[in-house]
Scaffold this motif. Structure first.
Motif, PDB file in Angstrom:
ATOM      1  N   ALA A   1       0.834  -1.204   0.000  1.00 52.42           N
ATOM      2  CA  ALA A   1       0.000   0.000   0.000  1.00 52.42           C
ATOM      3  C   ALA A   1       0.870   1.255   0.000  1.00 52.42           C
ATOM      4  CB  ALA A   1      -0.946  -0.008   1.191  1.00 52.42           C
ATOM      5  N   HIS A   2       1.944   1.236   0.786  1.00 52.70           N
ATOM      6  CA  HIS A   2       2.865   2.376   0.858  1.00 52.70           C
ATOM      7  C   HIS A   2       3.527   2.615  -0.500  1.00 52.70           C
ATOM      8  CE1 HIS A   2       6.101   5.014   2.153  1.00 52.70           C
ATOM      9  NE2 HIS A   2       6.957   4.153   1.631  1.00 52.70           N
TER      10      HIS A   2
ATOM     11  N   THR B   1       2.532   1.651  -3.458  1.00 48.13           N
ATOM     12  CA  THR B   1       1.520   2.068  -4.428  1.00 48.13           C
ATOM     13  C   THR B   1       1.161   3.536  -4.241  1.00 48.13           C
ATOM     14  OG1 THR B   1       0.626  -0.178  -4.558  1.00 48.13           O
ATOM     15  CG2 THR B   1      -0.805   1.601  -5.302  1.00 48.13           C
ATOM     16  N   ARG B   2       0.973   3.965  -2.998  1.00 52.42           N
ATOM     17  CA  ARG B   2       0.631   5.369  -2.736  1.00 52.42           C
ATOM     18  C   ARG B   2       1.764   6.289  -3.171  1.00 52.42           C
ATOM     19  NH1 ARG B   2      -2.745   6.102   1.836  1.00 52.42           N
ATOM     20  NH2 ARG B   2      -4.222   5.984   0.163  1.00 52.42           N
ATOM     21  N   GLU B   3       3.012   5.932  -2.870  1.00 52.52           N
ATOM     22  CA  GLU B   3       4.144   6.770  -3.275  1.00 52.52           C
ATOM     23  C   GLU B   3       4.254   6.830  -4.797  1.00 52.52           C
ATOM     24  OE1 GLU B   3       6.122   8.767  -1.395  1.00 52.52           O
ATOM     25  OE2 GLU B   3       4.668   8.235   0.139  1.00 52.52           O
TER      26      GLU B   3
ATOM     27  N   ALA C   1       1.758   6.491  -6.847  1.00 51.13           N
ATOM     28  CA  ALA C   1       0.616   7.306  -7.287  1.00 51.13           C
ATOM     29  C   ALA C   1       0.931   8.790  -7.155  1.00 51.13           C
ATOM     30  CB  ALA C   1      -0.627   6.947  -6.470  1.00 51.13           C
ATOM     31  N   LEU C   2       1.539   9.171  -6.056  1.00 51.55           N
ATOM     32  CA  LEU C   2       1.887  10.573  -5.860  1.00 51.55           C
ATOM     33  C   LEU C   2       2.903  11.037  -6.902  1.00 51.55           C
ATOM     34  CD1 LEU C   2       2.025  10.659  -1.964  1.00 51.55           C
ATOM     35  CD2 LEU C   2       0.264  11.659  -3.444  1.00 51.55           C
TER      36      LEU C   2
ATOM     37  N   LEU D   1      -6.784  10.493  -5.984  1.00 54.03           N
ATOM     38  CA  LEU D   1      -5.735   9.621  -5.460  1.00 54.03           C
ATOM     39  C   LEU D   1      -6.044   8.153  -5.746  1.00 54.03           C
ATOM     40  CD1 LEU D   1      -3.068   9.351  -4.010  1.00 54.03           C
ATOM     41  CD2 LEU D   1      -4.307   9.364  -1.842  1.00 54.03           C
TER      42      LEU D   1
ATOM     43  N   GLU E   1      -3.590   5.714  -7.604  1.00 47.37           N
ATOM     44  CA  GLU E   1      -3.147   4.457  -6.991  1.00 47.37           C
ATOM     45  C   GLU E   1      -3.392   3.286  -7.930  1.00 47.37           C
ATOM     46  OE1 GLU E   1      -3.485   5.398  -2.231  1.00 47.37           O
ATOM     47  OE2 GLU E   1      -5.181   4.439  -3.214  1.00 47.37           O
TER      48      GLU E   1
END
Length: 76
Positions: free
Chosen positions: A8-9, A11-13, A15-16, A37, A41
């Motif tokens: 999850a971390h 993927t979020r990074e 995505a950002l 977001l 993601e």
């Protein structure tokens, strides 16, 4: 951090970073400008998955060289 939390971390990074990259390109028109977001993601998750497939195919053609750091990463 559990493997699910790490995924999850990452993927979020990713995505950002995708969002920053899209913004830096300018001329963001709908529907790109309306991406949230969750959309980013999903793009990141797909990009990560595609990278894994492409790297696996490349390593398969090379016979999975044991000294390759990507092979070690993918095989664990």
């Amino acid at each position: 951090m559990t493997p699910d939390e790490w995924q999850a971390h990452v993927t979020r990074e990713a995505a950002l970073e995708i969002g920053r990259w899209l913004e830096s390109r300018g001329r963001l028109h709908a529907p790109i400008a309306s991406l949230g977001l969750g959309d980013l993601e999903a793009m990141a998750s797909n990009a990560i998955s595609r990278w894994i497939v492409l790297q696996s195919e490349k390593l398969q053609r090379a016979g999975w060289p044991p000294e390759d750091p990507i092979a070690t990463f993918l095989l664990g």
